[in-house]
Design an enzyme around this catalytic site. Structure first.
Site, PDB file in Angstrom:
ATOM      1  N   ILE A 327      49.030 -12.668 123.362  1.00 24.28           N
ATOM      2  CA  ILE A 327      47.277 -12.837 123.384  1.00 24.28           C
ATOM      3  C   ILE A 327      46.792 -12.183 122.247  1.00 24.28           C
ATOM      4  CG2 ILE A 327      47.287 -11.348 125.298  1.00 24.28           C
ATOM      5  CD1 ILE A 327      44.951 -13.347 126.382  1.00 24.28           C
ATOM      6  N   CYS A 328      45.407 -12.487 122.049  1.00 22.93           N
ATOM      7  CA  CYS A 328      44.740 -11.759 121.289  1.00 22.93           C
ATOM      8  C   CYS A 328      45.236 -11.428 119.779  1.00 22.93           C
ATOM      9  CB  CYS A 328      44.424 -10.384 121.801  1.00 22.93           C
ATOM     10  SG  CYS A 328      43.034  -9.418 121.118  1.00 22.93           S
ATOM     11  N   ALA A 329      45.570 -10.366 119.508  1.00 14.34           N
ATOM     12  CA  ALA A 329      46.062  -9.894 118.018  1.00 14.34           C
ATOM     13  C   ALA A 329      47.532 -10.117 117.881  1.00 14.34           C
ATOM     14  CB  ALA A 329      45.457  -8.807 117.419  1.00 14.34           C
ATOM     15  N   THR A 348      44.897 -17.416 118.540  1.00 13.81           N
ATOM     16  CA  THR A 348      44.840 -16.019 118.267  1.00 13.81           C
ATOM     17  C   THR A 348      43.465 -15.477 118.551  1.00 13.81           C
ATOM     18  OG1 THR A 348      45.699 -13.832 117.229  1.00 13.81           O
ATOM     19  CG2 THR A 348      44.634 -16.038 115.801  1.00 13.81           C
ATOM     20  N   SER A 375      47.176 -16.959 123.109  1.00 16.54           N
ATOM     21  CA  SER A 375      46.018 -17.105 123.734  1.00 16.54           C
ATOM     22  C   SER A 375      45.055 -16.257 122.868  1.00 16.54           C
ATOM     23  CB  SER A 375      45.853 -16.849 125.345  1.00 16.54           C
ATOM     24  OG  SER A 375      44.792 -17.249 125.711  1.00 16.54           O
TER      25      SER A 375
END
Length: 407
Positions: A327-329, A348, A375
């Protein structure tokens, strides 16, 4: 309201709901608040729900004379089941630590007398604020199971996800915590700051509606007996993303192992919340998992990417066609450079999405492509976690958990 530094105190105890506590801590710090996490126990370390350990900044007894602009109470359960959370079982399963803490009660009452903000979520409005007599004549909300108890202590028991009445703010449960925290930022710093923080978190545009995710190349995620899931964390990992994964997946009865990348079990996250892993990654590097899933963090994800053992585990996972996610970065910093998104659609965090070679699905909140799940941000973390539950256990179990946590 002036945007000068505001001070906030969040008490935690054995049995504290970790997702609520961590979301409050990190979202309020994102807004610029000076947040003190205080243990009501006799030590800074607490055993929160779902076998998650947390570390406070101080113990409450050392700061009872301090003045805060806001005191906000998370819920506190010694143990709680899905059946209890959706109302199939009655009775409180043993989590009244905050309510029974006299120094905390005195601080909250003085806060009220002096006209400063108090806030509480889940069972805390009824069990703490209501029991202490602070909801008389007020409209308040809380977790559905506690509405009858809440109604006995306030003028009106509301089913709103967040309720503001004067200097008291209340909310319903884990799935409303980010909205609750954004509301508290607005109370402290004003709407512009609240909107800024909300935008960066990617808060759900339709809270309370049935969660969904995008799936391509549908495959069965298999396991024997119980899903074995690894959640690696590192310094500067995004705390909401990490704890949402562990909290939700352990509620689903998966066996979740939190593994620290580095030499210490205690890890300081991106917003300086202190988390405690179950093991060091080195201890499980040769073990097999049904899923390896990574939290993000703009500085935390590169730390995960620099761990050769973790990257090798992920490559072996991919070679075995077993699920992995981020998730995220993390999709950008961990997966993309190591070929782990080759031929896959992914999403991302918006601030790094231009680094993905295939950007066709970057606006989707959760994307599952075969054995890979990705995500976007803290505000999508619960949907991300519930999508994993659905892949392992089915839609019915995921919706049950969504209802229980008020996603």
């Amino acid at each position: 309201m002036a945007s000068s530094t505001k001070t906030v105190m969040i008490p935690i105890a054995h049995g504290t709901e970790p997702l609520e506590a961590v979301a409050m801590i990190t979202v309020l710090r994102r807004g610029g608040a000076d947040v003190t996490v205080a243990s009501v126990e006799d030590k800074v370390g607490v055993d929160a729900c779902h076998n998650i350990k947390m570390v406070a900044d101080t113990i409450l007894s050392d700061i009872t004379d301090s003045i805060f602009d806001l005191i906000v109470l998370p819920s506190c359960f010694a143990d709680i089941s899905i059946d209890y959370m959706i109302g199939k079982k009655g009775g409180l399963p043993g989590g009244e630590t905050l309510k029974n803490c006299k120094p905390l009660e005195n601080m909250v009452k003085k806060q009220d007398t002096d006209g400063r903000l108090n806030a509480a979520i889940c069972c805390a409005p009824a069990l703490a604020l209501g029991t202490w007599g602070l909801l008389e004549g007020k409209t308040a909300t809380g977790y559905p199971v506690f509405m009858e108890k809440l109604a006995a202590t306030c003028a009106t028991a509301s089913e709103s996800r967040v309720e503001i009445d004067g200097r008291i703010v209340t909310s319903r449960g884990p799935g409303t915590t980010i909205e609750f925290s954004i509301t508290l930022i607005e109370q402290l710093f004003g709407k512009d700051k609240a909107d800024e923080v909300s935008s960066g978190l990617l808060v759900r545009p339709n809270p309370g509606e049935e969660f969904t995710f995008t799936e391509l190349n549908q495959t069965n995620w298999s396991f024997q007996d119980t899903p074995q899931i690894l959640v690696p964390i590192a310094e500067d990992s995004e705390e909401i993303e990490a704890i949402a994964l562990v909290d939700i997946l352990r509620r689903a009865k998966a066996n979740v192992v939190i593994a620290a990348v580095g030499n210490s079990l205690e890890v300081v996250g991106s917003r300086k919340a202190k988390l405690v892993a179950d093991v060091l990654l080195d201890e499980v590097a040769e073990k097999s998992f049904d899923l390896i899933v990574l939290p993000g963090g703009l500085n935390g994800a590169p730390r995960l990417a620099s761990c050769e053992k973790l990257v090798n585990m992920l490559k072996k996972q991919a070679e075995a066609n077993k699920p992995y996610g981020g998730i995220c970065a993390s999709p950008v910093y961990v997966f993309e450079p190591h070929g782990l998104l080759k031929g896959k659609k992914a999403t991302t965090h918006p601030c790094v999405s231009n680094k993905l070679s295939d950007q066709s699905h970057i606006e989707h909140r959760v994307v599952v492509d075969g054995n890979v799940i990705t995500s976007r941000a803290p505000g999508t973390a619960m949907e991300f976690s519930l999508a994993i539950v659905e892949k392992f256990y089915g839609r019915e179990k995921a919706l049950q958990l969504a209802k229980a946590t008020l996603v």
